[in-house]
Design a protein around this motif. Sequence first.
Motif: not given
Length: 420
Positions: A315-342
């Motif tokens: 994630v930190m190296n997948a796209a040439p954007v600021e790391r904080g932005v990349a982390s925020a975008a990635y985390s927004f999507v991935r935590f959707s799975g963590g929200a629904v699954a339990p």
Amino acid sequence: MKLLQQPKAVLAVAFACVIAFMGIGLVDPILKPIADSLGATPSQTSLLFTSYMAIMGLAMLITSAVSSRLGVKQTLLLGLVVIIVGAGLAGLSDSIRAIVGFRAIWGLGNALFVATALAAIVSASSGSVRDAIIFYEAALGVGIAAGPLIGGVLGSISWRGPFFGVSVLMTIAFLVTFLLLPNAAARPRPSSLRDPFRALRHPGLLGVALTSLCYNFGFFTLLAYTPFPLDMSTQQVGLIFFGWGVMLAFASVILAPRLQGSFGTIPSILIALTGFALILAMMAIWTDNKTVLVVGVVAAGLFLGINNTLVTETVMNAAPVERGVASAAYSFVRFSGGAVAPWLAGYLGETINDHVPYWVGAAAVMLGVLVLIASRRYLSHLDESHELPAIPAHEIPEAPAGDTLGDTPEDAPVAAMARS
């Protein structure tokens, strides 16, 4: 990377990360005691994870905007304060609805802290991005390993104990961060709330995020539902998940870099995801056998540790954007799975049987394998160069019309950026 050679700012944030990640596993041993004490069903109790992860995912959209305005230190401290309040109020609650609500507040604080902490460690580390991420994942592993153990001990006294324990530990983390982490000399360019969505235009980052959404579905099925078919004491569950956390930490620091060096980043992630899916399938077949469940939980830690380290680096190296932005975008999507699954795992276990949640989790992880295979062409640069020059998210060009994960690599934005 030698621990003692890191700047004190990195050590301070890492210590706070250890305590922050204790909060994830700290409540795991008390899920069944909470259900028994408050007369709640497994699906209702699993909402403790759902509300936490859902708010955490949504809040990730604002983390880069907040930290770019308040500064890293102030954002970390704000996140810790919110966690302290949310956990303390959950411990004082007398209904499952109230606890679920205060866990949502807790998730907001964790979002502010976790996304900012990762970017802070990567930026302030004296080593490479890879070394910094391994260091971050080591802190994560130690925290996750210690959380269930401490939760089991405190939970054996009262189910409220782990909630109050989080508040106390987070207060310590707040003091350490306040005293040891210096204020940044300069703040980054203020980012927009739209930047994470712009970053997701990048097919490589989007592919990794969707893969992690599927992977987190299986991960939180394991974490949130397994205490119910295990039906053991809080201390026993705490010890089992302690073993899981130890394996996760070991794999994050030791196995992940070796696999990456031997097979490459994407193939190693695919190996870890496939192994985790097989573990879930095994638990689905032999759900009535507690020995299999225990072995499955502990063994899963190895595959999860490998995946956590390598996906975070990707994630930190997948796209040439600021790391904080990349982390925020990635985390927004991935935590959707963590929200629904339990919640879904609890509901399927109640309405059908205990085997189905694990089958669904295994299928979700295998779907993640397919998504990563489809998007791997946009990530071919990972093992050639471990860093891409960051450009503002709003400068990412629009994908060509009809561009999908299956299009030719020459049409991908990453190809053009990598060549520049």
